[in-house]
Design a protein around this motif. Structure first.
Motif, PDB file in Angstrom:
ATOM      1  N   TYR A  56      18.194  36.998  31.164  1.00 41.41           N
ATOM      2  CA  TYR A  56      18.236  36.109  32.338  1.00 41.41           C
ATOM      3  C   TYR A  56      16.842  35.574  32.664  1.00 41.41           C
ATOM      4  O   TYR A  56      16.677  34.433  33.064  1.00 41.41           O
ATOM      5  N   ILE A  57      15.835  36.455  32.480  1.00 44.26           N
ATOM      6  CA  ILE A  57      14.453  36.016  32.705  1.00 44.26           C
ATOM      7  C   ILE A  57      14.093  34.961  31.661  1.00 44.26           C
ATOM      8  O   ILE A  57      13.488  33.929  31.960  1.00 44.26           O
ATOM      9  N   LEU A  58      14.510  35.228  30.421  1.00 44.33           N
ATOM     10  CA  LEU A  58      14.217  34.313  29.313  1.00 44.33           C
ATOM     11  C   LEU A  58      14.833  32.942  29.573  1.00 44.33           C
ATOM     12  O   LEU A  58      14.193  31.905  29.371  1.00 44.33           O
ATOM     13  N   MET A 170       2.769  31.063  44.334  1.00 39.20           N
ATOM     14  CA  MET A 170       2.133  31.625  43.122  1.00 39.20           C
ATOM     15  C   MET A 170       1.909  33.141  43.232  1.00 39.20           C
ATOM     16  O   MET A 170       2.314  33.886  42.343  1.00 39.20           O
ATOM     17  N   PRO A 171       1.252  33.629  44.303  1.00 38.98           N
ATOM     18  CA  PRO A 171       1.105  35.088  44.421  1.00 38.98           C
ATOM     19  C   PRO A 171       2.466  35.801  44.505  1.00 38.98           C
ATOM     20  O   PRO A 171       2.601  36.922  44.015  1.00 38.98           O
ATOM     21  N   ILE A 172       3.471  35.133  45.084  1.00 43.48           N
ATOM     22  CA  ILE A 172       4.806  35.750  45.161  1.00 43.48           C
ATOM     23  C   ILE A 172       5.357  35.947  43.737  1.00 43.48           C
ATOM     24  O   ILE A 172       5.919  36.998  43.412  1.00 43.48           O
ATOM     25  N   ALA A 173       5.170  34.920  42.882  1.00 40.22           N
ATOM     26  CA  ALA A 173       5.663  35.013  41.502  1.00 40.22           C
ATOM     27  C   ALA A 173       4.996  36.184  40.782  1.00 40.22           C
ATOM     28  O   ALA A 173       5.660  36.959  40.075  1.00 40.22           O
ATOM     29  N   ALA A 190      14.442  42.619  42.416  1.00 43.78           N
ATOM     30  CA  ALA A 190      13.203  41.823  42.330  1.00 43.78           C
ATOM     31  C   ALA A 190      13.508  40.357  42.644  1.00 43.78           C
ATOM     32  O   ALA A 190      12.735  39.681  43.336  1.00 43.78           O
ATOM     33  N   LEU A 191      14.652  39.889  42.149  1.00 41.76           N
ATOM     34  CA  LEU A 191      15.042  38.499  42.385  1.00 41.76           C
ATOM     35  C   LEU A 191      15.292  38.244  43.876  1.00 41.76           C
ATOM     36  O   LEU A 191      14.818  37.246  44.429  1.00 41.76           O
ATOM     37  N   GLN A 239       6.058  33.432  33.414  1.00 39.78           N
ATOM     38  CA  GLN A 239       7.445  33.871  33.283  1.00 39.78           C
ATOM     39  C   GLN A 239       8.133  34.101  34.627  1.00 39.78           C
ATOM     40  O   GLN A 239       9.190  33.513  34.880  1.00 39.78           O
ATOM     41  N   PRO A 240       7.571  34.933  35.522  1.00 39.56           N
ATOM     42  CA  PRO A 240       8.234  35.090  36.831  1.00 39.56           C
ATOM     43  C   PRO A 240       8.256  33.808  37.655  1.00 39.56           C
ATOM     44  O   PRO A 240       9.195  33.563  38.400  1.00 39.56           O
ATOM     45  N   ARG A 241       7.219  32.951  37.492  1.00 44.61           N
ATOM     46  CA  ARG A 241       7.194  31.684  38.228  1.00 44.61           C
ATOM     47  C   ARG A 241       8.376  30.811  37.833  1.00 44.61           C
ATOM     48  O   ARG A 241       9.138  30.336  38.673  1.00 44.61           O
TER      49      ARG A 241
END
Lengths: 315, 82
Positions: A56-58, A170-173, A190-191, A239-241
């Motif tokens: 899902y992250i991918l 950005m810091p949140i990501a 996390a989501l 990636q998290p962004r």
């Protein structure tokens, strides 16, 4: 008048049909993808650029990287010809060409140990082709970065609320990335944490805009950000962004689709206005082949091979 | 603690401070706007928060690297057997 939601349903059926038929054909007969094969993320794990990621992250990372401003600006510009050319080009090119291009570029890179598409070209064709391709990539990236920076600066100057929200985002990501990879947080939690914090960032942004009136200052700020984002490990920022971005985007798409269905809205512009419109450089631009240039990321874009073989292959 | 870990901590701390300062100016100097120089301080803070934790906690621990490599090699052996 035709309701737009009919085309929404036709589009959904069209994509699902191609996904389960042509997509399966490519996966099984052309690429021969198997779950048992190890990806470069496992083979070359280094904790920086090669880190295995949840599917899902991918997905979020790839879609977030390719579906930025391009798929919004392109079709909007193409509306000058009417809604039909854009709709046809997106549906046909996306299913038959664009998705195939992205998938094959990614799988080619994965088969060549996660190397970039230029290195793959060197292995498949010749060293000369590799160097020509590398120079081409360099110049096209300069062009892409310049285009997106101009667009982003215009947005930040026109709507300073967006700047505050993005700078807090950005810091949140990073926080979400650290939660997932360092503290082994379950993805769904996390989501949820990330999305709630983003809502707060958007609210703060709307109430406290960030105002810088000098154009060049914004350009410098964004160039520094681009360097920073490219320098940091993938799992840490990009990636998290992108992963969080894509859920915001899907939220917008779903709400838009619901609004279309409820309102029974119809097209506000003609299906076809004129074959030639003053679109590129304010000069008469025929639908074909100019539509290929105007709607790139939304249908078929060579830039996506760089995303697939430069960002995604290591995850 | 290595020097770069310490530097990362300092960067993170400065980043948080700059962001809070920049944000606070919106309520003192220019009502409800982070304005010009203060906006740049806010952005600098945001960049320090982006980069700082990377030096501080950005590396995946060696034991995690070892575990994943072992899992990967194990999976590779299974593929070879088949």
């Amino acid at each position: 008048m035709i309701s737009v939601w009919i085309f929404l349903v036709i589009g959904a059926v069209w994509y699902l049909t191609f996904y389960f038929t042509y997509g399966k054909f490519l996966q099984n007969k052309v690429v021969g993808a198997e779950e048992k094969r190890l990806t470069p993320a496992h083979k070359n794990f280094d904790g920086i650029d090669y880190v295995p990621a949840n599917k899902y992250i991918l997905y979020g990372h790839h879609v977030g990287a390719i579906a930025g401003t391009g798929p919004i600006i392109g079709p909007t510009l193409a509306m000058a010809w009417g809604w039909l050319p854009a709709l046809l080009w997106i549906l046909i090119a996306n299913a038959i060409l664009g998705a195939v291009h992205d998938y094959l570029a990614l799988m080619a890179s994965v088969r060549y140990e996660g190397k970039t598409i230029a290195t793959v070209t060197g292995n498949v064709i010749s060293n000369r082709a590799k160097y020509i391709f590398l120079w081409f990539i360099l110049f096209s990236l300069i062009l892409i970065i310049a285009a997106f920076i101009i667009f982003d600066v215009s947005i930040f100057m026109l709507r300073p609320q967006v700047a505050t929200a993005i700078l807090i985002f950005m810091p949140i990501a990073i926080f979400v990335g650290v939660l997932i990879y360092k503290f082994n947080f379950a993805l769904k939690y996390a989501l949820i944490v990330g999305l709630l914090l983003i809502l707060v960032a958007i609210w703060v942004g709307y109430n406290v805009p960030l105002v810088i009136t000098d154009y060049n200052t914004w350009v410098t700020i964004l160039l520094i950000y681009g360097w920073l984002a490219g320098w940091l490990p993938l799992w840490y920022l990009l990636q998290p962004r992108d992963f969080l971005n894509v859920y915001i985007m899907w939220g917008g798409i779903i709400l838009g689709a619901i609004a279309l269905i409820i309102s029974f809205a119809s097209f506000q512009i003609p299906a076809l206005t004129s074959y030639t419109q003053p679109l590129v450089g304010y000069k008469p631009s025929p639908i074909w082949p100019v539509i290929v240039l105007v709607i790139a990321c939304g249908a078929l874009s060579g830039f996506h091979s760089l995303v697939a073989s430069g960002l995604l292959q290591g995850n | 603690m290595k020097v770069k870990n310490f530097a990362g901590m300092i960067m993170t701390f400065l980043g948080i401070t700059f962001m809070i300062y920049g944000f606070a100016t919106a309520f003192f100097y220019h009502p409800y706007k982070i304005y010009e120089d203060n906006a740049i301080i806010f952005i600098l803070g945001s960049y320090l928060i982006i980069a700082g934790p990377g030096f501080w906690i950005g590396e995946v621990p060696k034991e995690v690297v070892a575990r994943v490599r072992k899992e990967a090699l194990g999976a590779k052996e299974e593929v070879k057997k088949e």
